[in-house]
Design a protein around this motif. Sequence first.
Motif, PDB file in Angstrom:
ATOM      1  N   THR A 265       0.867  -1.188   0.000  1.00 19.62           N
ATOM      2  CA  THR A 265       0.000   0.000   0.000  1.00 19.62           C
ATOM      3  C   THR A 265       0.900   1.234   0.000  1.00 19.62           C
ATOM      4  N   GLN A 266       0.654   2.125  -0.925  1.00 21.33           N
ATOM      5  CA  GLN A 266       1.480   3.335  -1.025  1.00 21.33           C
ATOM      6  C   GLN A 266       0.616   4.579  -0.910  1.00 21.33           C
TER       7      GLN A 266
ATOM      8  N   GLU B 212      -4.166  10.350  -0.621  1.00 21.82           N
ATOM      9  CA  GLU B 212      -4.760   9.178  -1.268  1.00 21.82           C
ATOM     10  C   GLU B 212      -3.834   7.976  -1.090  1.00 21.82           C
ATOM     11  N   ASN B 213      -4.384   6.862  -0.681  1.00 27.08           N
ATOM     12  CA  ASN B 213      -3.618   5.620  -0.572  1.00 27.08           C
ATOM     13  C   ASN B 213      -4.090   4.637  -1.632  1.00 27.08           C
TER      14      ASN B 213
ATOM     15  N   ALA C 252      -9.685   6.731   5.212  1.00 26.08           N
ATOM     16  CA  ALA C 252     -10.059   5.601   4.348  1.00 26.08           C
ATOM     17  C   ALA C 252      -9.121   4.435   4.652  1.00 26.08           C
ATOM     18  N   ARG C 253      -9.668   3.347   5.148  1.00 25.81           N
ATOM     19  CA  ARG C 253      -8.836   2.191   5.502  1.00 25.81           C
ATOM     20  C   ARG C 253      -8.649   1.335   4.249  1.00 25.81           C
ATOM     21  N   VAL C 254      -7.698   1.797   3.426  1.00 27.53           N
ATOM     22  CA  VAL C 254      -7.500   1.206   2.101  1.00 27.53           C
ATOM     23  C   VAL C 254      -6.932  -0.206   2.204  1.00 27.53           C
ATOM     24  N   ARG C 255      -5.908  -0.360   3.026  1.00 27.51           N
ATOM     25  CA  ARG C 255      -5.281  -1.674   3.149  1.00 27.51           C
ATOM     26  C   ARG C 255      -6.268  -2.690   3.708  1.00 27.51           C
ATOM     27  N   GLN C 256      -7.073  -2.243   4.652  1.00 24.71           N
ATOM     28  CA  GLN C 256      -8.093  -3.119   5.231  1.00 24.71           C
ATOM     29  C   GLN C 256      -9.106  -3.532   4.162  1.00 24.71           C
ATOM     30  N   GLY C 257      -9.445  -2.585   3.284  1.00 23.21           N
ATOM     31  CA  GLY C 257     -10.382  -2.889   2.195  1.00 23.21           C
ATOM     32  C   GLY C 257      -9.800  -3.906   1.233  1.00 23.21           C
TER      33      GLY C 257
END
Lengths: 224, 207
Positions: free
Chosen positions: A130-131, A158-159, A200-205
């Motif tokens: 994740t970046q 933004e991730n 926004a929990r991007v990695r979790q998504g």
Amino acid sequence: MTRGAAFGTLLALATLTSVPGCVTATVQEVREGSTGISADESIVVLGRRHKTRGETESGFVDCVSRAVAGGRDFGVMSESDFVDATFPWFEPRTAPVDVDDFSQVVAHPLLSERIREIGVRYLVWIEGTTQRTSETGTVNCTMVSGGIPACFGFLSWENDSNYEASVWDVRQGINVGRVRSEAVGTSFIPALVVPIPIVARVRQGACSSLSDQLRSFLSDEAET
Amino acid sequence: MRNPLPAGILTACFVLGGCGGANVLVETTVPTPLVEPLPLTMGVHFDASLTDYVHEEDLELYGKFRIELGSTQVPVFERVFDAMFARTEHMETLDAPSAGVDAIIVPVVEELQFSIPAQTRSDFFEIWIKYKIDIYAPNGELLSSWPLPAYGKSNSRNFGFMESSSDLGLNEATIWALRDAAAHFAFYFPQAPEIRTLTDRAMQASG
């Protein structure tokens, strides 16, 4: 109240008021062989450790492992238990990097016997990271009159998560397919005295979508 | 306000002058390797230069670093040696000849290097340990030195808000380097020419 305690209170307040932001996740699957797993078999989710850049976060590997295990249709062995049980065959510099390598490695009698003992049927190799892809704005915190801390401004970032799971069938010594998960989300911190993080929990998504798809990928199809 | 907590800690460290550098005491072992033991009785000697090994380095911009590696290497090597050879015999000294062993091995640390993410602009703490395994005949004559390179890294992104902690990062990187040394030894030491000769001889003798 001291200056440090005042800012600590403000930080705690910001954390408590944190709101989840939106995440858009997509998942793709490429099947190259049939799958199927019985309740007495297990899988192990492994992160690639041989690269010097873009190594998958161990938290993501743990997340996928826990989420796949949540289905309880089959066992999930932890990464550390597996690499310890098979030491030294799955260390960063000795782990097989492709399926050809893998079929040679599992042909070793001591290793194949150990893998049979522990009942692992599939290895799931995770690659990706994740970046943070962009960041704009600023939030400044200061003491206003009366010693009250306050933050002002607007920050957003933004991730972007990109992960791919390759699934190897230990019994057949082949790659049975890949599942790819991409997720993107923008987080904000508007601050008018108290900062309100909308994260926004991007990695979790990415973890949730990849795990759901992996579970169905492994058990969907009747074994041939 | 990106990663506010580590940034805050870092700022506090610079202001107070109390952070930077690391003091790492490594304590670990490795699992028993899944390998066929060689039909050899191997004498094993751990010299004080190995068991007391400490790496100290002062990095101008990043502080003083101390990595205490010494004593933890003994259980690591013992675990590997016990799995690799039919029998092992601990030798207190190399001075007295020993007729009961096929050879004597002595692990030696030649060099240790490390890097931290701030130096390399990467996410990784990295450790390189250059070992050699001295192989002696039972009469104490040095037969050869076999190189054993070891590498370990740890991803600072795995440590969350402690990502700038050199203690945590270097400790984990060192543990991986020791596992790497054990794995490399288990895979490749049987191919060392002197060990192959001894193994062939032992196999011929046993028919």
